[in-house]
Design a protein around this motif. Structure first.
Motif, PDB file in Angstrom:
ATOM      1  N   TRP A 164       0.797  -1.236   0.024  1.00  0.00           N
ATOM      2  CA  TRP A 164      -0.038  -0.104  -0.014  1.00  0.00           C
ATOM      3  C   TRP A 164       0.785   1.170   0.022  1.00  0.00           C
ATOM      4  CZ3 TRP A 164      -5.024  -0.379  -0.416  1.00  0.00           C
ATOM      5  CH2 TRP A 164      -5.627  -1.525  -0.301  1.00  0.00           C
ATOM      6  N   SER A 220       0.501   5.551  -0.093  1.00  0.00           N
ATOM      7  CA  SER A 220      -0.201   6.814  -0.156  1.00  0.00           C
ATOM      8  C   SER A 220       0.628   7.852  -0.540  1.00  0.00           C
ATOM      9  CB  SER A 220      -0.718   7.203   1.171  1.00  0.00           C
ATOM     10  OG  SER A 220      -1.472   8.221   1.408  1.00  0.00           O
ATOM     11  N   THR A 253      -4.184   6.788  -3.308  1.00  0.00           N
ATOM     12  CA  THR A 253      -3.962   5.521  -2.531  1.00  0.00           C
ATOM     13  C   THR A 253      -3.837   4.382  -3.484  1.00  0.00           C
ATOM     14  OG1 THR A 253      -5.506   6.242  -0.474  1.00  0.00           O
ATOM     15  CG2 THR A 253      -5.036   3.905  -0.853  1.00  0.00           C
ATOM     16  N   SER A 257      -2.635   0.192  -4.199  1.00  0.00           N
ATOM     17  CA  SER A 257      -2.343  -1.070  -3.937  1.00  0.00           C
ATOM     18  C   SER A 257      -1.712  -1.743  -5.037  1.00  0.00           C
ATOM     19  CB  SER A 257      -3.518  -1.776  -3.192  1.00  0.00           C
ATOM     20  OG  SER A 257      -4.273  -2.235  -4.112  1.00  0.00           O
ATOM     21  N   ILE A 280       4.270   7.838   1.036  1.00  0.00           N
ATOM     22  CA  ILE A 280       4.211   7.101   2.328  1.00  0.00           C
ATOM     23  C   ILE A 280       3.943   5.403   2.066  1.00  0.00           C
ATOM     24  CG2 ILE A 280       2.827   7.012   4.554  1.00  0.00           C
ATOM     25  CD1 ILE A 280       1.857  10.025   3.833  1.00  0.00           C
ATOM     26  N   ASP A 281       4.794   4.744   2.568  1.00  0.00           N
ATOM     27  CA  ASP A 281       4.583   3.431   2.475  1.00  0.00           C
ATOM     28  C   ASP A 281       3.727   2.937   3.545  1.00  0.00           C
ATOM     29  OD1 ASP A 281       4.888   0.459   2.535  1.00  0.00           O
ATOM     30  OD2 ASP A 281       7.047   0.505   2.304  1.00  0.00           O
ATOM     31  N   LEU A 282       2.229   2.397   3.366  1.00  0.00           N
ATOM     32  CA  LEU A 282       1.519   2.050   4.358  1.00  0.00           C
ATOM     33  C   LEU A 282       1.684   0.532   4.576  1.00  0.00           C
ATOM     34  CD1 LEU A 282      -1.555   4.245   3.299  1.00  0.00           C
ATOM     35  CD2 LEU A 282       0.126   4.676   5.051  1.00  0.00           C
ATOM     36  N   THR A 283       2.473  -0.018   3.789  1.00  0.00           N
ATOM     37  CA  THR A 283       2.443  -1.632   3.658  1.00  0.00           C
ATOM     38  C   THR A 283       2.441  -2.255   5.313  1.00  0.00           C
ATOM     39  OG1 THR A 283       3.342  -1.722   1.716  1.00  0.00           O
ATOM     40  CG2 THR A 283       3.545  -3.800   2.933  1.00  0.00           C
ATOM     41  N   THR A 286       2.251  -0.579   8.336  1.00  0.00           N
ATOM     42  CA  THR A 286       1.841   0.413   9.118  1.00  0.00           C
ATOM     43  C   THR A 286       0.052   0.065   9.399  1.00  0.00           C
ATOM     44  OG1 THR A 286       2.795   1.827   8.070  1.00  0.00           O
ATOM     45  CG2 THR A 286       1.129   2.776   9.289  1.00  0.00           C
ATOM     46  N   ILE A 327      -3.235   0.452   9.138  1.00  0.00           N
ATOM     47  CA  ILE A 327      -4.329   1.219   8.467  1.00  0.00           C
ATOM     48  C   ILE A 327      -5.875   1.067   8.773  1.00  0.00           C
ATOM     49  CG2 ILE A 327      -2.486   1.819   6.797  1.00  0.00           C
ATOM     50  CD1 ILE A 327      -3.805  -0.118   5.028  1.00  0.00           C
ATOM     51  N   GLU A 332      -3.817   5.803   7.831  1.00  0.00           N
ATOM     52  CA  GLU A 332      -3.000   5.563   8.799  1.00  0.00           C
ATOM     53  C   GLU A 332      -3.724   5.228  10.200  1.00  0.00           C
ATOM     54  OE1 GLU A 332      -0.215   7.982   6.402  1.00  0.00           O
ATOM     55  OE2 GLU A 332      -2.212   8.127   7.125  1.00  0.00           O
ATOM     56  N   THR A 346      -7.356  -2.309  13.399  1.00  0.00           N
ATOM     57  CA  THR A 346      -7.351  -1.831  12.023  1.00  0.00           C
ATOM     58  C   THR A 346      -7.500  -3.118  10.841  1.00  0.00           C
ATOM     59  OG1 THR A 346      -4.954  -2.425  12.117  1.00  0.00           O
ATOM     60  CG2 THR A 346      -5.687  -0.141  12.279  1.00  0.00           C
TER      61      THR A 346
END
Length: 169
Positions: free
Chosen positions: A6, A8, A49, A51, A76-79, A81, A83, A160, A168
Motif C-alpha cells: 500500500w 499513499s 491510495t 495498492s 508514504i509506504d503503508l504496507t 503500518t 491502517i 494510517e 485496523t
C-alpha cells in the motif's frame, strides 16, 4: 517476497498528474491492484491510495520512481503500518425470485451491506468494507446467484491508524 503493498501519495492537484503517475506504472509493466484519488483538506493537493502486489525489489523501485516525479509531494509506504482501509462496491443481482430476495437480505445483513435499489426482478447492494470482506461477499453471492451478478468496485482508500491499539483492517 511477493505480497500486497500500500502506498499513499500526496500529489499536486493539477490536470495530468494521475495520467503521469499511472503511466509510470504501465511504462515499467507494474500492475496496480487499485488506485483511488481525491482532493485533500488542502485543495492544492490530492491524495492517491495505490495498492499493488510485488516483491521487495520491485516495490523499492516503484517508491524511488514516484519520489522522482516532480508532481509527487510525498510518498508514504503503508504496507507495514496499521491502517484503516475500505473499498466501495456495488453488486447487482439479476433475476431474483422472492426466495432469492429473502436469502439476499440475510446475506446483506451478515456483510453489513445496504440494499439501495430494487425492483420485481433485481436488487442493488452497496458494500463499504475492506477489500477481503468484499471478496468474501462476491464468492458467497457467486455460489448462490451464478451468472446473475454485475459488480462495480471503486478501489480502496486507506489512512494510517490513529494509534497502534486501534482495530485496523
Amino acid at each position: 517476497m511477493v505480497k500486497k503493498r500500500w502506498l499513499s501519495l500526496f500529489v499536486e492537484n493539477e490536470v495530468g498528474v494521475l495520467a503521469r503517475v499511472s503511466g509510470l506504472f504501465s511504462g515499467k509493466s507494474y500492475n496496480l491492484d487499485s488506485l483511488t484519488v481525491g482532493v485533500t483538506e488542502d485543495v492544492t493537493l490530492s491524495r492517491m491510495t495505490i495498492s499493488l502486489t510485488s516483491d521487495d525489489q520491485t516495490f523499492e523501485q516503484v517508491k524511488k520512481q514516484l519520489n522522482r516525479c516532480v508532481e509527487v509531494v510525498k510518498v508514504i509506504d503503508l504496507t507495514d503500518t496499521p491502517i484503516h482501509m475500505k473499498e466501495l462496491m456495488f453488486v447487482k443481482v439479476h433475476t431474483c425470485s422472492e426466495q432469492d430476495m429473502t436469502r439476499l437480505n440475510y446475506i446483506r445483513e451478515i456483510f453489513n451491506a445496504k440494499l439501495i435499489d430494487y425492483d420485481a426482478e433485481a436488487a442493488l447492494l452497496e458494500c463499504v468494507q475492506p477489500e477481503q470482506k468484499n471478496n468474501d461477499l462476491i464468492r458467497l453471492l457467486e455460489n448462490h446467484y451464478p451468472n446473475r451478478l454485475e459488480i462495480v468496485r471503486g478501489g480502496s482508500v486507506a489512512m494510517e491508524a490513529v494509534s497502534i491499539s486501534d482495530n485496523t483492517v
